[in-house]
Design a protein around this motif. Structure first.
Motif, short mmCIF file in Angstrom:
data_model
loop_
_atom_site.label_atom_id
_atom_site.label_comp_id
_atom_site.label_asym_id
_atom_site.label_seq_id
_atom_site.Cartn_x
_atom_site.Cartn_y
_atom_site.Cartn_z
N ALA A 176 92.59 59.20 41.53
CA ALA A 176 94.00 58.93 41.21
C ALA A 176 94.50 57.72 42.01
CB ALA A 176 94.86 60.15 41.50
N ALA A 177 94.04 57.59 43.27
CA ALA A 177 94.45 56.45 44.10
C ALA A 177 94.03 55.13 43.46
CB ALA A 177 93.85 56.58 45.50
N GLN A 178 92.82 55.09 42.89
CA GLN A 178 92.36 53.86 42.22
C GLN A 178 93.25 53.55 41.01
OE1 GLN A 178 89.26 51.46 42.43
NE2 GLN A 178 91.00 50.55 41.39
N ILE A 179 93.55 54.57 40.23
CA ILE A 179 94.32 54.32 39.00
C ILE A 179 95.77 53.99 39.31
CG2 ILE A 179 94.93 55.19 36.71
CD1 ILE A 179 92.62 57.20 36.99
N MET B 179 99.71 47.50 41.35
CA MET B 179 99.42 46.07 41.48
C MET B 179 99.69 45.32 40.17
SD MET B 179 98.59 45.50 44.55
CE MET B 179 97.87 46.21 46.02
N ARG B 180 99.44 45.99 39.04
CA ARG B 180 99.59 45.36 37.74
C ARG B 180 101.03 45.35 37.25
NH1 ARG B 180 96.67 44.25 32.79
NH2 ARG B 180 97.57 45.19 30.93
N TYR B 181 101.71 46.49 37.35
CA TYR B 181 103.02 46.63 36.71
C TYR B 181 104.19 46.46 37.67
CZ TYR B 181 100.13 48.61 33.02
OH TYR B 181 99.16 48.79 32.07
N GLU C 144 91.41 42.02 43.43
CA GLU C 144 92.65 42.76 43.18
C GLU C 144 92.38 44.23 42.86
OE1 GLU C 144 94.73 40.44 40.26
OE2 GLU C 144 95.08 38.80 41.67
N LEU C 145 91.31 44.51 42.11
CA LEU C 145 90.98 45.92 41.81
C LEU C 145 90.48 46.63 43.07
CD1 LEU C 145 89.37 45.51 38.28
CD2 LEU C 145 91.58 46.57 38.84
N ALA C 146 89.78 45.89 43.94
CA ALA C 146 89.36 46.45 45.23
C ALA C 146 90.59 46.77 46.09
CB ALA C 146 88.44 45.48 45.95
N ALA C 147 91.53 45.81 46.13
CA ALA C 147 92.76 46.03 46.89
C ALA C 147 93.55 47.20 46.31
CB ALA C 147 93.62 44.77 46.88
N ALA C 148 93.53 47.35 44.97
CA ALA C 148 94.24 48.46 44.33
C ALA C 148 93.69 49.81 44.80
CB ALA C 148 94.13 48.35 42.81
N ILE D 281 92.21 50.43 47.71
CA ILE D 281 92.53 50.65 49.12
C ILE D 281 94.03 50.93 49.29
CG2 ILE D 281 92.33 49.77 51.47
CD1 ILE D 281 90.15 47.85 50.45
N VAL D 282 94.88 50.10 48.66
CA VAL D 282 96.32 50.29 48.80
C VAL D 282 96.75 51.61 48.14
CG1 VAL D 282 98.59 49.34 48.18
CG2 VAL D 282 96.80 47.82 49.01
N GLY D 283 96.14 51.94 46.99
CA GLY D 283 96.43 53.23 46.34
C GLY D 283 96.06 54.40 47.24
N THR D 284 94.92 54.29 47.91
CA THR D 284 94.49 55.35 48.84
C THR D 284 95.49 55.46 50.00
OG1 THR D 284 92.17 54.93 48.29
CG2 THR D 284 92.61 56.14 50.33
N ALA D 285 95.89 54.30 50.54
CA ALA D 285 96.88 54.31 51.64
C ALA D 285 98.18 54.96 51.18
CB ALA D 285 97.13 52.88 52.13
N MET D 286 98.61 54.65 49.95
CA MET D 286 99.86 55.21 49.46
C MET D 286 99.77 56.73 49.30
SD MET D 286 102.14 53.55 46.46
CE MET D 286 102.04 54.88 45.28
N MET D 287 98.68 57.21 48.70
CA MET D 287 98.52 58.65 48.50
C MET D 287 98.37 59.40 49.82
SD MET D 287 98.75 59.25 45.34
CE MET D 287 98.53 58.57 43.71
N ARG D 288 97.73 58.74 50.81
CA ARG D 288 97.47 59.40 52.10
C ARG D 288 98.68 59.34 53.04
NH1 ARG D 288 93.13 60.64 55.83
NH2 ARG D 288 93.35 59.68 57.89
N TYR D 289 99.32 58.15 53.16
CA TYR D 289 100.33 57.97 54.18
C TYR D 289 101.77 58.07 53.65
CZ TYR D 289 96.30 56.15 56.70
OH TYR D 289 95.05 56.02 57.28
N VAL D 290 101.97 57.84 52.35
CA VAL D 290 103.34 57.86 51.82
C VAL D 290 103.59 59.13 51.02
CG1 VAL D 290 105.07 56.59 50.48
CG2 VAL D 290 103.30 55.33 51.71
#
Lengths: 202, 202
Positions: free
Chosen positions: A161-164, A170-172, B158-162, B164-173
């Motif tokens: 889910a974090a990837q998606i 990042m996209r929208y 950008e997909l790699a950053a997505a 990592i940033v998605g993981t950070a958001m789900m974990r820390y926010v």
């Protein structure tokens, strides 16, 4: 100013009238939360927009947090029904179904707007984050997790889910280029194998 | 109320005094943007907190957007210097270095606070999103992209950053469990191969 009588006791009023009023309150709640975010929205403001008394909002939904959760559930309805379809296919393509489904909801401007409102509220407010967490974890991911039959299925589903969700952000929202202008099918072709690996790779 | 004289002409005042005033304005800007978010912060409020005239803030930094960008650059300084180290190692472990670096910045409460403030502003405001976009794209990802030497390197980064940033958001926010309580090394062990695949897999 009371424009609707406040029921004396808890319990369902006759079906039709009750459903209409509930729907009107929910529609107003969605609009208020979308326009102002969680923190600046009040039950009084929702009631006013729906043309009812605040007490009726409390009667049907409870606290502001509960109104928010109910409003999100309605906005999420497509996102909360589809996981059945996501879970229903073969396990070796669950990554593509999950990716296609979530990015599809973001790609459609009509369903993106309420999602964006929820994301904004969740990033800015701890209570809204808790509601978002409950819905994502219990409604969206639980059915995917149930299909996996692995001891670390929950962590796998959350990293998928974090990837998606990260890609959607990042996209929208951030609109990083070239990601923001790339063809959706190209994005799905790159993201789906990663999601599949998170979910099922030993 | 003018507590500092406003320079008549553009140009650097003597080094020490200028640097002190600039630093004080930047520190106030960081605090104001963190506490109020981009939209509710004003140049006047930043100037007041720093004990200087608004004109001096404009003199050193320009518009509110430019003050925000300068404040983010300072908050991002560890994140903007380290990409050299991320880019410096062997290509086959760039995924792990990038993952470890970004999640490390999020894991540390001192560096997490300004990042969270930036993320909140970027999700809520188009101008702040543009600043975030410029910094992520041009400062953080450009050096990774330069190392890849592939035609689709930017989309890959950008997909790699997505992820990592998605993981950070789900974990820390959002604080989804079990992700929020999982050991950081366990998360890195799962995320790094995915990031590596985005960056270098044919």
């Amino acid at each position: 100013m009371t424009t609707q009588p406040v029921p004396r006791r808890r319990g369902r009023p006759p079906r039709t009238e009750s459903a209409d009023t509930r729907d009107r309150i929910l529609a107003s709640a969605r609009e208020e939360f979308s326009a102002r975010g969680y923190e600046k929205t009040s039950v009084r403001g929702i009631a006013k927009a729906a043309g009812v008394d605040s007490a009726l909002v409390h009667h049907y939904f409870g606290t502001k947090e509960q109104v928010f959760e109910a409003a999100i559930e309605v906005a999420f309805a497509p996102a909360l029904n589809a996981p059945n379809a996501v879970a229903a296919g073969p396990l070796e393509s669950v990554g593509e179904r999950l990716t296609r489904f979530i990015l599809g909801v973001w790609e459609n401007p009509a369903t993106r707007a309420p999602l964006l409102a929820i994301l904004r509220s969740a990033v800015n407010n701890e209570t809204a984050a808790a509601v978002f967490r409950r819905l994502v974890a219990t409604q969206l991911l639980r059915r995917v997790v149930a299909q996996l039959d692995l001891p670390d299925a929950e962590l796998r589903a959350e990293l998928a889910a974090a990837q998606i969700v990260g890609t959607a952000m990042m996209r929208y929202v951030i609109k990083l280029e070239p990601l923001a202008s790339a063809d959706l099918e190209q994005i799905i072709a790159r993201v789906a194998p990663v999601v599949q690996a998170h979910l099922t790779q030993p």
